[in-house]
Design an enzyme around this catalytic site. Structure first.
Site, PDB file in Angstrom:
ATOM      1  CG  ASP A  64      34.603  43.185  44.135  1.00 43.59           C
ATOM      2  OD1 ASP A  64      35.113  43.900  43.244  1.00 43.59           O
ATOM      3  OD2 ASP A  64      35.062  43.099  45.283  1.00 43.59           O
ATOM      4  CG  ASP A  79      38.347  47.333  40.032  1.00 41.96           C
ATOM      5  OD1 ASP A  79      37.673  46.285  40.063  1.00 41.96           O
ATOM      6  OD2 ASP A  79      38.406  48.133  40.971  1.00 41.96           O
TER       7      ASP A  79
END
Length: 488
Positions: A122, A362
């Protein structure tokens, strides 16, 4: 449940690359191939991305308003000076739509002897954590939490290298987000309580541990990456965490795995994402350390400048802002957006962190999210170019089209307007049309961006990033990217 249905399991195979020259020293690199084996629905992805955006916004507010974030020490950005710093390593990775957390799985080995886990990689997370089981007799602060009863679980008491971090330490007080304020004694372990906007949560204690990594080179070698800050989650809830054993933190933070690994392996990491609709055997990869595909393209670009006949792909470069107000997310400086060569009238404040805007890159968000002023300008410009195509309704998208010819029953042939994102330093991202006018359903294409609140940040999601190689150079604060099929 939706979380399970969205999981994309990937098979992994390793492939080593030959050494390339870098600054006068030989640098080795390796890549691990990833195979995409499943599909997902865009309405589900849109819902997941909304949860993700809510978590990002909440985290940024904590960073802006919380005292600990303001006191954090700068992430270590040591130069590649040790004997192993010029090497690189890569880790088995898998892809999956992971509710509110991220979109890639990585096989990770921690402890001595090593214990293997499947973690979510992540880019928006600071803390690496694993599901954990403690002895019933443990009197640590996490013993009040329920223990893991199924699946893989880290056993800290079985590891020779596990060392609890004190709740009175600087790491706990200043660097660890969501750490609990309670600290009965200096010897009490630092405890955390992570909560996500999709209702998921992870609670436990923190320690330092060693990770086992595979180095590249002609002979396969393994090494220990010591001093990793690791969370031991004795309690976790939500469907999100049923698909994995925890989270591998790739965010920009004092305690993240990415920063820790970068301090030893050249200060950088990179990834490349194949087309989300590519065949099952398509591959992508994640690399830590020098990536030959980027460094070699730079050398080819230099050669091309002295040899006009040489035509080689070149990596484009823009500053990686790394603003403390945006931690742990990776902020990029967007200057403008154009459609069909025409620059759109988007207020500059939308791209400016100082005025409540900003843009992050992201990998854990699928569909690109644009703050309202940017979203309205982009969809207006694209929909104007597509005005002759019949509209259809497909929630949650605002602009969808019947892409099937009534005469042939096949997809109509339309030249999509060219979308470009212009970054600082004249770098320009020109994604393929399929990355922003997406195949949302059989015979239906939609403008694949979502509207975000304003004031608020914009997020460049992984579908807009697809078929590009992205290198995050933390040491030099540079983001490099180039068009790539992401295959060997």
């Amino acid at each position: 449940m939706a979380g399970r249905r969205l999981i994309l399991l990937l098979a992994v195979a390793a492939s080593a690359f030959s050494a390339v020259a870098s600054g006068g020293h030989a640098s080795k690199s390796a890549q691990f191939d990833l195979l995409r084996l499943a599909s997902y629905s865009f309405p589900e992805l849109a819902r997941i991305d909304r949860h993700r955006l809510a978590t990002i916004i909440a985290r940024l507010r904590l960073t802006a308003d919380g005292a600990p974030a303001a006191e954090r020490r700068r992430t270590r950005e040591t130069a590649a000076g040790s004997s192993s710093a010029a090497a690189a390593f890569a880790m088995p990775l898998g892809s999956g739509a992971y509710t509110g957390i991220g979109q890639y799985f990585v096989r990770f080995r921690v402890g001595t002897p090593a214990q293997a886990f499947l973690l979510v990689a992540d880019t928006g997370s600071d803390l690496t954590w694993v599901k954990c089981r403690r002895p019933a007799s443990s009197n640590s602060s996490s013993s009040r939490y329920s223990s893991s009863s199924a699946g893989r679980a880290f056993r800290p008491e079985k590891s020779k290298t596990w060392a609890p971090i004190s709740c009175a330490s600087d790491t706990c007080i200043k660097s660890l987000p969501f750490s609990l304020a309670t600290c009965p004694t200096p010897g009490t372990a630092c405890a955390y309580d992570y909560r996500y906007k999709d209702g998921s949560a992870a609670r436990g204690t923190v320690g330092t541990e060693s990770a086992t990594i595979a180095l590249s080179g002609p002979k396969a070698k393994k090494a220990k990456l010591k001093g990793l800050v690791l969370g031991c989650s004795s309690s976790y809830s939500g469907a999100s965490f049923e698909a994995s054993d925890g989270v591998l933190s790739l965010g920009y933070s004092d305690i993240s795995f990415a920063s820790h690994a970068a301090s030893r392996f050249g200060g950088r990491f990179s990834y490349c994402l194949v087309d989300h609709l590519s065949p099952r055997n398509a591959t992508s990869y994640l690399t830590f350390g020098p990536n030959p595909a980027v460094s070699s393209s730079s050398s080819r670009a230099a050669a091309a400048s002295s040899c006009p006949t040489a035509r080689a792909p070149r990596a484009r470069e823009t500053p990686l802002v790394l603003d403390t107000r945006m931690r742990p997310f990776y902020d990029v400086s967007v200057k403008a957006v154009s459609v069909a060569g025409e620059f759109l009238k988007i207020p500059r404040i939308v791209w400016d962190v100082e005025t409540g805007g900003g843009v992050i890159l992201d990998s854990g968000t699928s569909l690109t999210v644009l703050a309202k002023p940017a979203y309205r300008a982009v969809v207006a410009a694209l929909s104007k170019k597509l005005a002759g195509i019949p509209r259809v309704i497909l929630d949650p998208f605002e602009y969808c089209y019947n892409w099937t010819s009534p005469s042939t029953g096949e997809d109509i042939d339309v030249d999509l307007p060219k979308l470009a994102v212009h970054f600082a330093g004249k770098a320009r991202l020109e994604p393929p049309g399929k990355s922003y006018v997406i195949d949302a359903a059989p015979g239906v294409k939609c403008i694949g961006v979502q509207e975000g609140p304003w004031p608020g940040i914009s997020v460049i999601g992984n579908i807009l990033q697809q078929e590009h190689l992205w290198e995050f150079d933390l040491k030099n604060r540079r983001l490099r990217f180039k068009r790539s099929r992401c295959t060997h």
